[in-house]
Design an enzyme around this catalytic site. Structure first.
Site, mmCIF file in Angstrom:
data_model
loop_
_atom_site.group_PDB
_atom_site.id
_atom_site.type_symbol
_atom_site.label_atom_id
_atom_site.label_comp_id
_atom_site.label_asym_id
_atom_site.label_seq_id
_atom_site.Cartn_x
_atom_site.Cartn_y
_atom_site.Cartn_z
ATOM 1 N N GLU A 28 0.822 -1.206 0.000
ATOM 2 C CA GLU A 28 0.000 0.000 0.000
ATOM 3 C C GLU A 28 0.860 1.263 0.000
ATOM 4 O O GLU A 28 0.406 2.334 0.384
ATOM 5 C CB GLU A 28 -0.947 -0.019 1.199
ATOM 6 C CG GLU A 28 -1.955 -1.165 1.101
ATOM 7 C CD GLU A 28 -2.897 -1.257 2.274
ATOM 8 O OE1 GLU A 28 -4.113 -1.327 2.046
ATOM 9 O OE2 GLU A 28 -2.415 -1.284 3.420
ATOM 10 N N TYR A 77 -10.374 17.037 21.267
ATOM 11 C CA TYR A 77 -9.117 16.510 20.749
ATOM 12 C C TYR A 77 -9.284 15.903 19.359
ATOM 13 O O TYR A 77 -8.383 15.987 18.526
ATOM 14 C CB TYR A 77 -8.534 15.486 21.726
ATOM 15 C CG TYR A 77 -8.001 16.147 22.969
ATOM 16 C CD1 TYR A 77 -6.802 16.841 22.949
ATOM 17 C CD2 TYR A 77 -8.737 16.113 24.153
ATOM 18 C CE1 TYR A 77 -6.322 17.474 24.083
ATOM 19 C CE2 TYR A 77 -8.268 16.751 25.293
ATOM 20 C CZ TYR A 77 -7.055 17.427 25.259
ATOM 21 O OH TYR A 77 -6.589 18.063 26.378
#
Length: 209
Positions: free
Chosen positions: A73, A119
């Site tokens: 990949e 976050y």
């Protein structure tokens, strides 16, 4: 940071990811940008057992110059780097909760996860869904490339996240934050949930900038 230190950091963080169950078998891959190319995790290798000396070293053209053959990949990583000159590292995982969200039929493809936590907003922000392509299909690289200039994180449909960061640690932490947000999203799907408001999201983006 020296190349030797970069190699050791990749192996250390990859092992941490593996031991915490964020990837399994030989899935998942990490890359780091060097001045004259990239370091990548090799194909068919468990992230829990990486040998720093055998990491794949690619030149500026993406050709293998030393080490084992790179992840199959690698094209996903190179597509992200091509569109994001500031990216210092890329992480791609098949982490359970992120993959589960990528399989849902009713998510917004322009932004898969709502603003669940501060976050998440600061580390990921907007997460588009890349349409499904078989693993290794070059059309997948094209689709990632089309989104990467505007987004440092994307979610591959029925596959998993690809996340770029300014450093290796930044990319790893952002990927972990995405996985945690995906887990929370799945937990909350049957509940009346209070997400962050557009004004709260805008304030967080201003602070991050």
């Amino acid at each position: 940071m020296s190349e030797t230190a970069q190699r050791e950091a990749i192996a250390r963080l990859a092992r941490s990811i593996f031991e915490r169950g964020l990837t399994c078998g030989s899935s998942g891959n990490i890359s780091v940008r060097l001045e004259d190319g990239w370091l990548m995790t090799p194909t068919g290798t468990s992230m829990g057992e990486l040998d720093p000396a055998r990491l794949s070293r690619l030149d500026a053209e993406g050709r293998l110059v030393s080490g084992d053959a790179p992840t199959k990949e690698s094209f996903l990583h190179l597509a992200m780097y091509e569109q994001r000159p500031s990216a210092g590292a890329v992480v791609h995982l098949h982490s359970t909760h992120s993959v589960a969200v990528s399989c849902l039929a009713d998510v917004d493809p322009a932004n898969v996860l709502p603003p669940i936590t501060a976050y998440y907003v600061m580390r990921i922000g907007v997460l588009p869904l890349v349409p499904y392509y078989p693993p290794g299909d070059l059309d997948l690289a094209r689709a990632v490339r089309e989104m990467a200039s505007a987004h440092h994180a994307v979610l591959l449909a029925n596959h998993g996240p690809v996340v770029a960061g300014t450093s290796l640690e930044d990319a790893v932490y952002a990927t972990e934050e995405l996985e945690e947000a995906a887990r929370l999203f799945l937990m909350l799907r049957s509940m009346n949930t209070r997400f962050l408001t557009p004004a709260q999201v805008a304030e967080l983006k201003t602070r991050r900038a």
